[in-house]
Design a protein around this motif. Structure first.
Motif, PDB file in Angstrom:
ATOM      1  N   UNK A   1       0.810  -1.223   0.000  1.00 56.91           N
ATOM      2  CA  UNK A   1       0.000   0.000   0.000  1.00 56.91           C
ATOM      3  C   UNK A   1       0.841   1.270   0.000  1.00 56.91           C
ATOM      4  N   UNK A   2       0.253   2.314  -0.571  1.00 54.69           N
ATOM      5  CA  UNK A   2       0.829   3.668  -0.545  1.00 54.69           C
ATOM      6  C   UNK A   2      -0.304   4.652  -0.330  1.00 54.69           C
ATOM      7  N   UNK A   3       0.040   5.796   0.184  1.00 56.16           N
ATOM      8  CA  UNK A   3      -0.975   6.815   0.476  1.00 56.16           C
ATOM      9  C   UNK A   3      -1.777   7.160  -0.781  1.00 56.16           C
ATOM     10  N   UNK A   4      -3.087   7.236  -0.597  1.00 60.52           N
ATOM     11  CA  UNK A   4      -3.962   7.638  -1.687  1.00 60.52           C
ATOM     12  C   UNK A   4      -4.515   6.509  -2.522  1.00 60.52           C
ATOM     13  N   UNK A   5      -3.970   5.285  -2.368  1.00 61.98           N
ATOM     14  CA  UNK A   5      -4.497   4.148  -3.126  1.00 61.98           C
ATOM     15  C   UNK A   5      -5.887   3.774  -2.607  1.00 61.98           C
ATOM     16  N   UNK A   6      -6.660   3.142  -3.459  1.00 64.84           N
ATOM     17  CA  UNK A   6      -7.998   2.694  -3.068  1.00 64.84           C
ATOM     18  C   UNK A   6      -7.968   1.194  -2.785  1.00 64.84           C
TER      19      UNK A   6
ATOM     20  N   UNK B   1      -6.299   2.647   6.829  1.00 68.37           N
ATOM     21  CA  UNK B   1      -6.552   4.092   6.732  1.00 68.37           C
ATOM     22  C   UNK B   1      -5.631   4.874   7.653  1.00 68.37           C
ATOM     23  N   UNK B   2      -5.445   4.389   8.856  1.00 69.91           N
ATOM     24  CA  UNK B   2      -4.588   5.080   9.821  1.00 69.91           C
ATOM     25  C   UNK B   2      -3.122   5.053   9.404  1.00 69.91           C
ATOM     26  N   UNK B   3      -2.682   3.915   8.904  1.00 69.61           N
ATOM     27  CA  UNK B   3      -1.260   3.724   8.642  1.00 69.61           C
ATOM     28  C   UNK B   3      -0.840   4.234   7.265  1.00 69.61           C
ATOM     29  N   UNK B   4      -1.731   4.067   6.266  1.00 69.28           N
ATOM     30  CA  UNK B   4      -1.341   4.386   4.892  1.00 69.28           C
ATOM     31  C   UNK B   4      -2.186   5.487   4.245  1.00 69.28           C
ATOM     32  N   UNK B   5      -3.249   5.928   4.948  1.00 68.43           N
ATOM     33  CA  UNK B   5      -4.147   6.959   4.404  1.00 68.43           C
ATOM     34  C   UNK B   5      -4.722   6.554   3.041  1.00 68.43           C
ATOM     35  N   UNK B   6      -5.156   5.318   2.972  1.00 74.54           N
ATOM     36  CA  UNK B   6      -5.806   4.828   1.748  1.00 74.54           C
ATOM     37  C   UNK B   6      -7.279   5.243   1.765  1.00 74.54           C
ATOM     38  N   UNK B   7      -7.938   5.112   0.624  1.00 73.44           N
ATOM     39  CA  UNK B   7      -9.386   5.291   0.536  1.00 73.44           C
ATOM     40  C   UNK B   7      -9.995   3.889   0.473  1.00 73.44           C
ATOM     41  N   UNK B   8     -10.759   3.507   1.477  1.00 72.78           N
ATOM     42  CA  UNK B   8     -11.207   2.129   1.568  1.00 72.78           C
ATOM     43  C   UNK B   8     -12.704   1.955   1.613  1.00 72.78           C
TER      44      UNK B   8
ATOM     45  N   UNK C   1     -13.161   8.869  13.523  1.00 72.66           N
ATOM     46  CA  UNK C   1     -13.093  10.045  12.639  1.00 72.66           C
ATOM     47  C   UNK C   1     -12.413   9.717  11.307  1.00 72.66           C
ATOM     48  N   UNK C   2     -12.832   8.590  10.712  1.00 72.97           N
ATOM     49  CA  UNK C   2     -12.231   8.141   9.458  1.00 72.97           C
ATOM     50  C   UNK C   2     -13.185   8.250   8.271  1.00 72.97           C
ATOM     51  N   UNK C   3     -14.219   9.097   8.404  1.00 76.54           N
ATOM     52  CA  UNK C   3     -15.216   9.232   7.331  1.00 76.54           C
ATOM     53  C   UNK C   3     -14.594   9.693   6.014  1.00 76.54           C
ATOM     54  N   UNK C   4     -13.498  10.443   6.102  1.00 78.81           N
ATOM     55  CA  UNK C   4     -12.820  10.935   4.902  1.00 78.81           C
ATOM     56  C   UNK C   4     -12.163   9.791   4.120  1.00 78.81           C
ATOM     57  N   UNK C   5     -11.857   8.703   4.842  1.00 78.27           N
ATOM     58  CA  UNK C   5     -11.095   7.614   4.234  1.00 78.27           C
ATOM     59  C   UNK C   5     -11.903   6.340   3.988  1.00 78.27           C
ATOM     60  N   UNK C   6     -12.894   6.065   4.827  1.00 79.10           N
ATOM     61  CA  UNK C   6     -13.540   4.758   4.787  1.00 79.10           C
ATOM     62  C   UNK C   6     -15.052   4.835   4.642  1.00 79.10           C
ATOM     63  N   UNK C   7     -15.603   3.787   4.053  1.00 81.79           N
ATOM     64  CA  UNK C   7     -17.047   3.600   4.001  1.00 81.79           C
ATOM     65  C   UNK C   7     -17.329   2.102   4.022  1.00 81.79           C
ATOM     66  N   UNK C   8     -18.545   1.743   4.383  1.00 80.06           N
ATOM     67  CA  UNK C   8     -18.959   0.343   4.403  1.00 80.06           C
ATOM     68  C   UNK C   8     -20.347   0.246   3.801  1.00 80.06           C
ATOM     69  N   UNK C   9     -20.579  -0.816   3.049  1.00 80.41           N
ATOM     70  CA  UNK C   9     -21.868  -1.029   2.397  1.00 80.41           C
ATOM     71  C   UNK C   9     -22.366  -2.447   2.646  1.00 80.41           C
ATOM     72  N   UNK C  10     -23.693  -2.570   2.785  1.00 83.10           N
ATOM     73  CA  UNK C  10     -24.317  -3.889   2.746  1.00 83.10           C
ATOM     74  C   UNK C  10     -24.414  -4.274   1.277  1.00 83.10           C
ATOM     75  N   UNK C  11     -23.561  -5.195   0.861  1.00 84.91           N
ATOM     76  CA  UNK C  11     -23.425  -5.442  -0.575  1.00 84.91           C
ATOM     77  C   UNK C  11     -22.942  -6.857  -0.828  1.00 84.91           C
TER      78      UNK C  11
ATOM     79  N   UNK D   1     -10.755  -0.179  -8.052  1.00 78.63           N
ATOM     80  CA  UNK D   1      -9.837  -0.117  -6.914  1.00 78.63           C
ATOM     81  C   UNK D   1      -8.425  -0.494  -7.355  1.00 78.63           C
ATOM     82  N   UNK D   2      -7.441   0.067  -6.609  1.00 76.77           N
ATOM     83  CA  UNK D   2      -6.037  -0.287  -6.848  1.00 76.77           C
ATOM     84  C   UNK D   2      -5.671  -1.608  -6.165  1.00 76.77           C
ATOM     85  N   UNK D   3      -6.385  -1.898  -5.086  1.00 77.88           N
ATOM     86  CA  UNK D   3      -6.114  -3.099  -4.303  1.00 77.88           C
ATOM     87  C   UNK D   3      -7.439  -3.733  -3.863  1.00 77.88           C
ATOM     88  N   UNK D   4      -7.448  -5.058  -3.775  1.00 76.58           N
ATOM     89  CA  UNK D   4      -8.594  -5.794  -3.244  1.00 76.58           C
ATOM     90  C   UNK D   4      -8.065  -6.831  -2.252  1.00 76.58           C
TER      91      UNK D   4
END
Length: 392
Positions: free
Chosen positions: A163-168, A184-191, A212-222, A234-237
C-alpha cells in the motif's frame, strides 16, 4: 443381538493404533490400543448404524451437543486423536439433500451469513480480541497475545498489498472493519468494506465515526456479485475468510467480479481456509455452524485465477497459526462461559465448544489449511524482487 453396537465396534477399529477407552450405554467398555488409555469416551445412548453411515461427524457432534456423549480426560487430546482419522469418516451426501443444497442465490447467501455472524456483536466481543477480528491470527512469536497476533495478521496482509498513500482498497467480507481501519490510519488509503451481515455493518459504521475516518472509509451492505455492475474501481482488493461462504459453483463468478473492479496491475490478496482436495463439506459444520459453507482447495482457486489473467506472486500457509488462534478463542470462550450462559442454552454452548476445539484439531491434523495468495491483475513489474518488503 445388538447389531448397532456390533457395527459401532467394527467402526471403532479405525482407531486401533490409538489408546483410549469407549464406554457404551449398557456400561460395557472396550479399550483400544496397547498402552494406557489417554481418555475415555462415554456413550449414554445407542447410536444406530444408519446414522453413522449417513454422517459420522453429524451423529457424534449431535450426541455431544445433546449431552449423550461425554469425555473423561483432555477434550482437545480426544479430538486431536479422533480427527487424525477424519478421512475415514462416512458421509452419504445424497441422504442429506437439505444440508448439501447447491442453492447459492443472493438471498440464500445473506441468510446463511446472517445465521452465523448476526448472533450479536456482544456475543463475539466476549471471546474475540478488541479488534473484533474473526479470522486467523499471525503469531510472530509464540508468546503473542490474541490481540498482537491479529494486529500482526492485519499488518502482514497490508504489507502484501504493498500500500501507498492515496491508493484505493476494497475489502470483500470486511467483518467489523479492523483491517480497513488500520490501513486508513497507517497508509491513508481510501477504503470500502462490503458485507452481508447487518450486525457487522452497523458496528463498522460506528467505528468509522468514532475513529473520525469518514474521509477515508465507508462500508456497504453489498453482495460480491454486485461488484461487476457497480462501476467501482480499486487499486487493491483483499478478502479475508469470505471465500468459504461463496460455494463451489460460484468461485469463478467471485474471481470474475474481483477482476472487474481491480485496476490493471492491481494487487489482490486472498486469505481463506483451504482443503487439500475438493470436498462437499462436513455435515455437522454445515448444519450447525456455517450453513452452505464449502472449503475450496488451493489448486482449484489457482486454476480458476488464470482464467482472469491473475498472476500468482506469492502463496503462504498459516495452518498452525489458525490452530493457535482457535485455541485462544476457545480459552476466552471458557473464561466467559457464565456470561455466555446468560445469552444461550447449554446445547448451544456445547456446540460452540465443539466447533472451536474441533476446528483447532482439524488444522493441527492437516484436515484443513489456511492460505494467503497474492495475485496481480495482469503483469505487474513494479513489485519488489524479493519478499523482504513483507517482513521489514
Amino acid at each position: 443381538m445388538d447389531l448397532d453396537k456390533i457395527f459401532l465396534k467394527s467402526f471403532l477399529k479405525i482407531f486401533e493404533n490409538e489408546s483410549f477407552t469407549v464406554e457404551f450405554w449398557d456400561k460395557e467398555e472396550i479399550k483400544l490400543g496397547g498402552e494406557e488409555s489417554l481418555f475415555k469416551i462415554i456413550l449414554k445412548k445407542p447410536i444406530s448404524k444408519k446414522d453413522i453411515l449417513t454422517s459420522t461427524s453429524l451423529v457424534f457432534g449431535e450426541e455431544y451437543m445433546n449431552g449423550d456423549l461425554e469425555v473423561e480426560g483432555d477434550f482437545l487430546l480426544m479430538l486431536n486423536t479422533v480427527l487424525k482419522y477424519k478421512e475415514k469418516f462416512l458421509t452419504n451426501f445424497k441422504a442429506l439433500p437439505n444440508l448439501f443444497s447447491h442453492k447459492t442465490s443472493k438471498n440464500k447467501q445473506k441468510e446463511e451469513v446472517s445465521y452465523h455472524y448476526d448472533l450479536g456483536n456482544d456475543f463475539y466481543s466476549l471471546w474475540l480480541d478488541k479488534t473484533m477480528s474473526y479470522s486467523c491470527g499471525y503469531f510472530k512469536e509464540d508468546k503473542n497475545s490474541l490481540y498482537e497476533a491479529q494486529m500482526n495478521k492485519i499488518n502482514h496482509l497490508l504489507k502484501k498489498l504493498n500500500l501507498k498513500e492515496g491508493l484505493s482498497l476494497l475489502d470483500i467480507g470486511c467483518g467489523w472493519g479492523a483491517l480497513l481501519i488500520e490501513a486508513a490510519k497507517k497508509y491513508k488509503i481510501k477504503g470500502l468494506g462490503i458485507t452481508l451481515s447487518e450486525e457487522q455493518y452497523k458496528k463498522f459504521k460506528s467505528r468509522i465515526e468514532s475513529e473520525n475516518l469518514q474521509e477515508y472509509l465507508d462500508v456497504k451492505l453489498m453482495d460480491y456479485r454486485e461488484l461487476e455492475k457497480s462501476g467501482l474501481m480499486f487499486d487493491r482488493v483483499v478478502s479475508v475468510g469470505m471465500l468459504e461462504h461463496v460455494g463451489r459453483e460460484n468461485y469463478d463468478l467471485f474471481m470474475k467480479n474481483v477482476s472487474t473492479v481491480l485496476n490493471k496491475s492491481g494487487i489482490f490478496v486472498l486469505h481463506y481456509i483451504s482443503g487439500l482436495w475438493e470436498s462437499g463439506g462436513d455435515a455437522w459444520m454445515r448444519k450447525y455452524i456455517f450453513p452452505g459453507g464449502v472449503i475450496p482447495s488451493l489448486r482449484e482457486i489457482i486454476y480458476i485465477s488464470s482464467n482472469y489473467r491473475f498472476y500468482v506472486e506469492d502463496v503462504e500457509s498459516l495452518r498452525l497459526h489458525y490452530m493457535k488462534t482457535l485455541l485462544k478463542w476457545a480459552e476466552n470462550f471458557e473464561k466467559n462461559i457464565d456470561l455466555i450462559r446468560e445469552k444461550f442454552d447449554e446445547r448451544f454452548i456445547r456446540m460452540w465448544k465443539m466447533y472451536l476445539y474441533s476446528c483447532a484439531s482439524c488444522f493441527y491434523n492437516g484436515v484443513i489449511d489456511l492460505h494467503q495468495i497474492v495475485f496481480t491483475n495482469g503483469v505487474n513489474n513494479e513489485l519488489p524482487l524479493t519478499r523482504n518488503y513483507i517482513y521489514e
